[in-house]
Each structure stands twice: as C-alpha cells, then as structure tokens.
Design a protein around this motif. Structure first.
Motif, PDB file in Angstrom:
ATOM      1  N   LYS A   1       0.828  -1.197   0.000  1.00  0.00           N
ATOM      2  CA  LYS A   1       0.000   0.000   0.000  1.00  0.00           C
ATOM      3  C   LYS A   1       0.869   1.256   0.000  1.00  0.00           C
ATOM      4  O   LYS A   1       0.605   2.219  -0.716  1.00  0.00           O
ATOM      5  CB  LYS A   1      -0.882  -0.026   1.243  1.00  0.00           C
ATOM      6  CG  LYS A   1      -2.083   0.836   1.107  1.00  0.00           C
ATOM      7  CD  LYS A   1      -3.152   0.312   2.013  1.00  0.00           C
ATOM      8  CE  LYS A   1      -4.028   1.396   2.547  1.00  0.00           C
ATOM      9  NZ  LYS A   1      -4.878   0.894   3.617  1.00  0.00           N
ATOM     10  N   GLN A   2       1.893   1.199   0.805  1.00  0.00           N
ATOM     11  CA  GLN A   2       2.774   2.366   0.853  1.00  0.00           C
ATOM     12  C   GLN A   2       3.488   2.580  -0.482  1.00  0.00           C
ATOM     13  O   GLN A   2       3.675   3.700  -0.927  1.00  0.00           O
ATOM     14  CB  GLN A   2       3.788   2.211   1.995  1.00  0.00           C
ATOM     15  CG  GLN A   2       3.132   2.495   3.344  1.00  0.00           C
ATOM     16  CD  GLN A   2       4.112   2.466   4.487  1.00  0.00           C
ATOM     17  OE1 GLN A   2       4.923   1.541   4.595  1.00  0.00           O
ATOM     18  NE2 GLN A   2       4.055   3.470   5.336  1.00  0.00           N
TER      19      GLN A   2
ATOM     20  N   TYR B   1     -10.925  -3.568   1.127  1.00  0.00           N
ATOM     21  CA  TYR B   1     -11.895  -4.144   2.059  1.00  0.00           C
ATOM     22  C   TYR B   1     -11.381  -4.034   3.483  1.00  0.00           C
ATOM     23  O   TYR B   1     -12.115  -3.649   4.405  1.00  0.00           O
ATOM     24  CB  TYR B   1     -12.172  -5.612   1.703  1.00  0.00           C
ATOM     25  CG  TYR B   1     -12.962  -6.331   2.768  1.00  0.00           C
ATOM     26  CD1 TYR B   1     -14.344  -6.156   2.860  1.00  0.00           C
ATOM     27  CD2 TYR B   1     -12.328  -7.150   3.706  1.00  0.00           C
ATOM     28  CE1 TYR B   1     -15.068  -6.788   3.854  1.00  0.00           C
ATOM     29  CE2 TYR B   1     -13.046  -7.779   4.702  1.00  0.00           C
ATOM     30  CZ  TYR B   1     -14.419  -7.597   4.778  1.00  0.00           C
ATOM     31  OH  TYR B   1     -15.131  -8.207   5.772  1.00  0.00           O
ATOM     32  N   GLU B   2     -10.103  -4.363   3.698  1.00  0.00           N
ATOM     33  CA  GLU B   2      -9.548  -4.375   5.044  1.00  0.00           C
ATOM     34  C   GLU B   2      -9.612  -2.991   5.687  1.00  0.00           C
ATOM     35  O   GLU B   2      -9.983  -2.853   6.860  1.00  0.00           O
ATOM     36  CB  GLU B   2      -8.085  -4.870   5.023  1.00  0.00           C
ATOM     37  CG  GLU B   2      -7.933  -6.363   4.753  1.00  0.00           C
ATOM     38  CD  GLU B   2      -8.172  -6.724   3.278  1.00  0.00           C
ATOM     39  OE1 GLU B   2      -8.262  -5.802   2.433  1.00  0.00           O
ATOM     40  OE2 GLU B   2      -8.304  -7.934   2.986  1.00  0.00           O
TER      41      GLU B   2
ATOM     42  N   ALA C   1     -12.148   0.539   9.666  1.00  0.00           N
ATOM     43  CA  ALA C   1     -12.791   1.808  10.017  1.00  0.00           C
ATOM     44  C   ALA C   1     -14.192   1.554  10.550  1.00  0.00           C
ATOM     45  O   ALA C   1     -14.608   2.098  11.577  1.00  0.00           O
ATOM     46  CB  ALA C   1     -12.840   2.740   8.804  1.00  0.00           C
ATOM     47  N   ALA C   2     -14.921   0.688   9.850  1.00  0.00           N
ATOM     48  CA  ALA C   2     -16.318   0.425  10.206  1.00  0.00           C
ATOM     49  C   ALA C   2     -16.424  -0.228  11.575  1.00  0.00           C
ATOM     50  O   ALA C   2     -17.304   0.112  12.377  1.00  0.00           O
ATOM     51  CB  ALA C   2     -16.971  -0.440   9.131  1.00  0.00           C
ATOM     52  N   GLU C   3     -15.555  -1.163  11.846  1.00  0.00           N
ATOM     53  CA  GLU C   3     -15.593  -1.830  13.160  1.00  0.00           C
ATOM     54  C   GLU C   3     -15.378  -0.836  14.283  1.00  0.00           C
ATOM     55  O   GLU C   3     -16.068  -0.856  15.304  1.00  0.00           O
ATOM     56  CB  GLU C   3     -14.518  -2.924  13.232  1.00  0.00           C
ATOM     57  CG  GLU C   3     -14.932  -4.210  12.537  1.00  0.00           C
ATOM     58  CD  GLU C   3     -13.865  -5.292  12.648  1.00  0.00           C
ATOM     59  OE1 GLU C   3     -12.887  -5.091  13.415  1.00  0.00           O
ATOM     60  OE2 GLU C   3     -13.991  -6.318  11.958  1.00  0.00           O
TER      61      GLU C   3
ATOM     62  N   GLN D   1     -18.996  -1.653  -3.850  1.00  0.00           N
ATOM     63  CA  GLN D   1     -19.197  -3.051  -3.464  1.00  0.00           C
ATOM     64  C   GLN D   1     -18.568  -3.340  -2.098  1.00  0.00           C
ATOM     65  O   GLN D   1     -19.157  -4.012  -1.248  1.00  0.00           O
ATOM     66  CB  GLN D   1     -18.595  -3.973  -4.531  1.00  0.00           C
ATOM     67  CG  GLN D   1     -19.434  -4.005  -5.809  1.00  0.00           C
ATOM     68  CD  GLN D   1     -18.703  -4.605  -6.995  1.00  0.00           C
ATOM     69  OE1 GLN D   1     -17.476  -4.723  -6.976  1.00  0.00           O
ATOM     70  NE2 GLN D   1     -19.437  -4.963  -8.042  1.00  0.00           N
ATOM     71  N   ILE D   2     -17.385  -2.802  -1.893  1.00  0.00           N
ATOM     72  CA  ILE D   2     -16.711  -2.982  -0.594  1.00  0.00           C
ATOM     73  C   ILE D   2     -17.539  -2.372   0.519  1.00  0.00           C
ATOM     74  O   ILE D   2     -17.789  -2.990   1.559  1.00  0.00           O
ATOM     75  CB  ILE D   2     -15.294  -2.361  -0.641  1.00  0.00           C
ATOM     76  CG1 ILE D   2     -14.390  -3.150  -1.600  1.00  0.00           C
ATOM     77  CG2 ILE D   2     -14.692  -2.292   0.757  1.00  0.00           C
ATOM     78  CD1 ILE D   2     -13.038  -2.517  -1.850  1.00  0.00           C
TER      79      ILE D   2
END
Lengths: 286, 286, 286, 286
Positions: free
Chosen positions: A7-8, B62-63, B68-70, B103-104
């Motif tokens: 990602k970085q 997704y991760e 963030a959502a959790e 979708q994610i």
C-alpha cells in the motif's frame, strides 16, 4: 505486513506520478512554449487578431436570434453566442429552449456565415451538440463537473472553459488539464469574474488572471465582460482593460431588445450599445 | 406588434410564476412548519437524536474499510461514509475505486448492520448506485450540477446535499429545491465550509448557516467538520460548536491509518482521535 | 562597495531579528504555556468562569444606559459595554457622545458596581480614557492602527482587541503583539466576524478562530455575537456555539428599547431577549 | 412620555440629515459634474495627462533615494513616492526611518525638481509632514482611521486615499467624504487591490473599481499596480489595463537594487524594469 508495504508503495507511486505530472501539465507553457491558436471556419482565436464573441444570454425565438446576429455581423462579429441550456439558480427560472434553441442558432449562423458558441450542461448532450455547435462552452458552475470535462476531452471540437465563480487559477488550469489530458487540446480559457465581498459589481473581474494565465499556459484567454461585472455602464472600460491586459478576445451579451429578455435583462447590451462597444474597441483589437 | 406583445405577456407570466414559486419554495419552513425527519434502517436524521456520519475519505481496500467500520460500530456510529467516486482537482490524483469501492462499502455495511453514505458525481451513476448506497451524497463541487440534482430528485433515496464552496445560503436552498421539486423530499443539507481569504483553515466553517438553515427550512442540517476546516486539531471544539448551534449531526473522516491514506491524509482522524471525539460529543448528542 | 556590504549586513540582521522574534512571539503559547487570566474588580476573564459583556451599541442618555445596566445586573452580568466614540462609515452618522458618554457610563457603573468596557479611536484619547474606562476596546477598523496599538501597549489597563474585518488570524496575533511588546500583557482577543461573499449575515462568524487562537496564544478569547452576524434571530445558537468552541465569553449588544436606538437598531437585544439569552447560556457558562 | 417622544424626534432628524447628505455626498458627481483636477507644482492629476507616481517602498538612505529619483526623472516621472512611516503587520519588521526619511525625500526632490508623495499614519504627524511632503498618502490600513481622515480634511494639501483592503466602494467614497466634508477637496482615490480567496496574487486588483469610481465621483482615480498584485511579472499588462480602464495614473514601486530592499523586495521594479514599464505605457498616457 506485506499488504501494508504494498500500500505504501502504491501510495508513493501515486505521489511520484503526481509530481511528474505537475511538472508536465499539458496546458503549461513549460511543455509547449508557443501559443495555441484555434482555427475555426477561417477565424483564429489566440493568434494575431483578437475576437469578440457576442449574442443573447438565452435564445428565445428565431426572430430575436436573427436580429442579434444581423447586428453583430454588420459590426464584423462572426462568433455568435446564445444559451439553449441555461443553468439557473432556481428550478423555477427559465431553463432555456434546449435542442430547439440550438436549432435556431444553427439556422441563423448558417444563413449569415457565423460560428455558433453555446453551452451544454451534461455529458449526455455532447453528441447531439456536435450537430449544432461549433464551439462548446462549459460554464462556471460546471468548471469542476469532471464527468463533463472528460467527455469534452474526448470530443473533437473547441471548448471554451469558464472559470468557476470561486476557483483559483490553479484549479482553473487543472480543470483545463482534464479536457486536454483526455485528448482535446482545443481549449480556450475564459475569465468571468470571481465571487468576493464587493457588491458594486455582480462578480469581481480578476484582471490579473489574464496575464497570469497567458504566462502560465499556452491556451487562448478570453474575458466575459458581461458576467464578470453584471453592469452595462462599465462594459466599455472593462473591455478595453481586458484587451490591454492581453486577452485574446472578449465575450459579451447582446439582445435586440433587452427589457423583454428572458434572462439577465439588465446586463445585455442593446443594438446601440454593442455598436458603441465595437467602435471603441477597434484600437485594442489590433 | 402582436409578436412583441405576446412576448411581453410570456415574460410577465414567467415573472409571475417565479414570484408564486418563491413564495412557496417547497424546502421552506413557511410551507411545512414541522421538521422533516428522515428514517433509514431504524435510524432517524432530523429528529430527537443527533447523528455522526463517519468513515474514510476514500474506500481503498476491504480491510481498510472494515477496520474503520468496526471502530465506528464500537463507538455507536452506524452511518458509514466512504468515497468511491472522488471529484479531484487534478486529473492525476487518485479518482476512487468506482463501483468496486461501492461493493466494498456494501459488503462491510451488511456485515456490521451499518448504513452506507457515498457520493456519486454523474447522473449516469444514479441507477447503479441504488444497489450499494443507502444515502447518496452530492458534493460541494456538484451543488449546482443541475442535471445531477434533477436525477436525484427523481430517485427514491435520501440525498445529502453539500453546500457549494462559494454558494450563498439562498443558492444552497434553491439547489435543494431542484431535488425536492423533482419529487424527492428526503434531502439533508450539509454545511462544509466556505471559501474566504483566511488561510489558517482549508475553508471557513460558516457556523451561522446552521441556525439560519434550520429557521428557513424544515430539512435536517449537518456539518462536515473535516472539510470545513481541514484541521484535525480543532475537530472537537468545532464539532461541539456545530451541535450547540443546532446541527442535526456531523460528518467526519476516519481512517484506520491516516498517514497511508490515499487522500486527505492530514485531515482524517485515527482510531484514537475518533474515539476521543465521540466521547467528548456525548453531552451534545442528547 | 563597503556601503553595499553594510546594507546587506543590516538587512540580514533585520531578517535574523524577525526570525528570532517569530519564534518567540510574546502572545504565543510557545512562550507562555499557561492561560493568561485577567483580573478586574473581582472578576476574571480567561479563567474558569466564562463572561458576558453587554450593553448598548452607543451611550445615548443616562436613563438609557442605567436601564440597560440594571437589566444586565439583574441577570448577573457585571461587564457593561457602551460606545462613546463610534467609528462610523459615514461622516454624517451619529458619532457618539464622546467624553460625555464615558461620564455616563462611569456614573452608572459606579452606582451598580459594574465594570466599564468602551472603545477609543485615537491615541490622544488614551489618557482621558483612564478616568472612566476599566477595559479599553480597540475596534475592528483600528486593529492595524499601529499608533493606537503602541499607546495601548504603554497603558496599564486591559485591552479588548477586535479582529479586523478582513484580518487573518496571523495578522490578528501580530496586532496583539504590538500591544504586548510595548509592555501591556493584559490583552483579550475578540473574534467579531469576517467579511466574505455571504450576505445572509452582516459578517461571517469564523468559529474556528476560537480554538485556533486558544491553541496558538495564551490570551483570553471572546466572540462578539452581535457584530459577527448582525442578526438577533440567531444570537442564541451562535452564542452557544462560541462557548462550546471554547470562547472565554461573549460580547452582545443590549438596548432597553432597540427601535429608537441611535445605531444598530436591528441587532441590539431588547430586555426580554437578553434575559432569554442569559438563561439559555447558563449550561455553557460552567 | 415626552422624553421618549423627543428621542424619536432626535432620531428622525438624524435619519433625515443622513438622507439629505446621502443625496448630496460632496465627493459625488451628482454634486459636481466636472472632474476635480489637482494641480501641484506645474503638474496636474485628474486632467488630460495621466501620471506615474514611483519610488521605493521605503526610504532607506539618501543614496538609494537619489538613485531611484534620478532614474525616474530621466524617464519623465516627477512624482516621487517613498515610505518613511511604514505600517507593518509585525512590530518586529522595519518600521521606516520616520522624519529622517522625510528629510531625505525632501532633499532629493528639491535637488531634482520632483514632488514628494509619502504616507503618514497618525494625526499627530500631520503638521510636521507639511514641511516635507507635497502630497500625503493615507494607506489602506488607515482608510477608516477616521481621526486621521478628519485631520487630513483640515489640512491644505492633496491627499491620496488608498482603498482599504476589504473596503467596499461605498465605504471608500464615504472615507473620502470624511476628508472633503472637513474642508479639503483635494482628494485622489487609489485602488490597490482587495482581499479575496485567490492566492496567485497578493491582492485582487479590482479593475471595475476604476470606471465605477470615475462615474460616481469627480475625484481623480489612481491604481497602485505594485500592491494590488504583488507580482512584478504582470506589472506591465495590469498597468495598461488600469489606464485603459480610465485611471488617471498609476503608482508603482521602484528601487535601484530590489534584492537588498528593506521591504517588499520581491515587488519593487529595478531600473531596467521601470524603464521598460514607462516605455510600454507611453501609448496609454495620452
């Protein structure tokens, strides 16, 4: 973790890409030192001669459009503007005649050998527009309607891009870059006044924008002298100022009978006023 | 002439129509005295309780979205925002994952019983958006993208309409009127800062807009406390101010790891910061 | 040449001095981490409790001032403001009663054990002002009247410094530095709205200024809730917002009979309105 | 009550007085239709010829001032400006040489038959200023320093009044009215850029102000082309624009060696640049 690392790397590459591109903005004079000159039906914008684009705020009828066009033609103005799709603050204001308006414009322009400049407001209108319009205007409210910019970038037609009403010059050039980077290099920038605290004018004509845009970009630069101040009484001096500052032309509203106009009645020039303007600008048009 | 006369009559009737409509703007509290309360999956906006809408500036993976959502869920926040279509100043900036991003968002929201808030930028995306989004955001740059507003007005889904970055409150309400007059009364207004000369903040949060909009309209009013100032260090006091001024909720950016975020890295709250914000706002959420 | 060399050295030393001083602005929280608390006649500003400063825009008569003061006293407000020297846009507007106005203020304040806050507009008035005023206000128009700031810096009296109507926060802090660097550390900053394009309010209350000034400086921060918006109808929510954002108090205009006021008739609260404001603010005053 | 009645009568008479005066603002062209032409040492401002006022931002030494003046004289510029009292944002910036600076200006002007234009910042300096200065400048920060305006109104010397950095044109004319209504009709208005959101220029040159001020007032109008944009690279086109728009002259900063200047190093023209400017402006000076 690997994922994190990737990602970085992804982010770093985005940054790099951004830096690279900033160095090489396609609209920048650093990339292309010579002025972009747009040719259209025997007329040039951005070259030696300066142009006047004029016509009614909104196309209302064939007669109104023809009357405006005849007057303009007699004054040597070949670029005929007129609004068919009008982005209006209120949903209850007159929204323009749509395709019917474009048909009128085309008919009049063909009759008088003029060039049609008109605005579209949605990506979906682009294809239809080609049938009627010679130069497409993207209005101030849509300067950052990126979907519209992308479609304009895929078209093969000159685009007049107006500065957003609170856009910085940097944002304005990035908006032009959207069009050019999608393949269409025929973009003309149009200063049209910015929103400030001052209430004596509808907007504040940012005259410095003209030389700055000319320095930073190779694209032609116009000034809309109607919307930038909203005042007919100062249209002559502000037009002179625009041309003296290096603009490649001006855009101005003309209506055969402003008091009955369906929009911007107060700011459209009547036949006598447009004639006076054209006469006074002669020394500034080279 | 007869023609001229008819034109004047046409114009007069347009004027009349305009006056009539101004008296009766559908978004005005003069038309509807009771607050509009928007219900969505067991949650209300504009009613007794105040809401927090939070999530990452852009959906990246997704991760990231799930993390963030959790965190948000654990803090009692059910409204999950995330950008899939990002209107960016430069064509070379990350433009969002598009439908894949939606979708994610949908997947994560379904897993955690959350509500998806996301932006679309073109009329053409509206139909697709219904599959993934619970509340559609129309961003500041598109506040006067009237084609988009009209399509939003024909949809049956709550719309969060952000104030344009140099829009007056009058123009903001007229933009909302575009949506409502086309049939969709589920509109939420969102103050997000206006462009001024001050450079200490990214934009100037116009706190007075909150009570004025609440007085003049029956629609719910939110404040985007991230974009309005662009400064994490003052997000707690400005959020308190927004709620104290009568806002129905706030919108804030949260990212599990801001330093690697693909946009607005500096303004997104990290997990510790969002937790602190939620705790400090408790007395203001009623 | 030697002369040229010396000049460059002189310039370099000026630059160095500037850098040094910027690092160590006396008003900065980097220099002094603890809040500056100003004590005056048993009351503190910038400490635990928050204050309300209220009174008429202009002192008109003893009776008017006494009536306003009695009402305020009954509501627990001890800081009495009133204008005797009024900086007015037009030379033909009421310019204030001058020293006679200050005499009225002093008399009323002594009778009711209140504290006089009033503006002066010229360095020449400073000495006389000490006879009547407990806290001197320097108005928005004079924020960069550096001669006045210097004289205020040599006085031994608390100064309320209002932000200029288009001053950046940086310029505001530099203006305060003029006072403090000339020897007077009793300075209170007052946000009073900035000039923007928005016309729904007289000025735009820059609520973010409150936490930013509190972060960057150790000086107390007030909000003038009358001039910042010019609207009585939103004074309650904006006052709550100011205090929720961390302001040490508010300043508000109260007149026993606003419709006959000699200035700002529309924005001064009547007795009922000031009572309602004070009641509603109780939870925010700690 | 009688008292109340009298107060209302007093207020009504104030209102009437205001209305009367507004109808008859002394600076208005409605009162005096012919242009005010200011004569000074054989030169006129506001008449047929247009003027250039130039010189260093700050007077630093005799040599620097003499060098600037000689260059200007050789270019036909007789109006020599230079700052002795500098209103500076920071108390730690160079504040000017004060009276010593004025002595230098006077000496150089006398040697070269030039005219001294310089700023004062306090009413107390007015009397002393007469010894050295031919035209007094009141700077943007002091446009609403009404005490200074009143003293300027009692003096018998031409006043160049600069527009405040966020002043409306209406406020600007009222500020001029302070001077004229106190007895001094020799006032010259100077547009110097306004504060807006745009950051490409230091301020935004409000070119429309020129024709509007010329229409509404009989006073001469200048444009400060240095402060209005803060950019040397566009000083030629903006100067042309100012004159084309009808300004009676321009004001510009020139320093013999800008890189070592004690203020505004980046915006002062060097000898080559001022020569180029003067040459290019010839067609615009009539």
């Amino acid at each position: 973790t690997i994922r994190h690392l990737f990602k970085q790397i992804f982010k770093a590459s985005l940054d790099l890409q951004k830096i690279d591109q900033q160095k090489e903005l396609l609209v920048s004079r650093k990339i292309k030192r010579t002025d972009t000159v747009i040719e259209i039906k025997g007329l040039t914008i951005g070259g030696e001669e300066k142009v006047i684009i004029a016509g009614p705020c909104a196309v209302e009828t064939y007669e109104q459009t023809r009357a405006a066009a005849e007057k303009l033609k007699s004054l040597g103005v070949r670029l005929l503007r007129g609004g068919a799709y009008k982005p209006r603050t209120s949903p209850y204001d007159f929204q323009g005649l749509g395709e019917e308006g474009l048909q009128i414009l085309r008919k009049v322009a063909d009759e008088l050998d003029m060039i049609v400049v008109s605005e579209i407001v949605s990506p979906n209108e682009m294809e239809m527009a080609h049938k009627y319009i010679d130069m497409i205007q993207i209005g101030a409210r849509n300067m950052q309607n990126f979907e519209l910019l992308k479609v304009a970038g895929e078209a093969n037609i000159p685009i007049i891009l107006k500065r957003g009403l609170a856009a910085t010059l940097e944002e304005f050039l990035f908006a032009a870059e959207y069009v050019v980077s999608h393949g269409n290099s025929q973009v003309i920038l149009c200063e049209r006044g910015i929103r400030t605290y001052e209430r004596a004018t509808r907007n504040t004509l940012d005259i410095s924008a003209v030389p700055i845009l000319k320095n930073e970009s190779h694209l032609p630069v116009l000034v809309d002298v109607s919307h930038s101040t909203g005042r007919k009484d100062i249209v002559v001096p502000t037009s002179k100022a625009a041309l003296a500052a290096g603009a490649d032309g001006i855009m101005v509203e003309h209506h055969p009978n402003p008091p009955v106009a369906l929009c911007d009645a107060a700011q459209q020039l009547n036949p006598e006023e447009i004639e006076n303007l054209c006469n006074q600008l002669k020394p500034f048009l080279r």
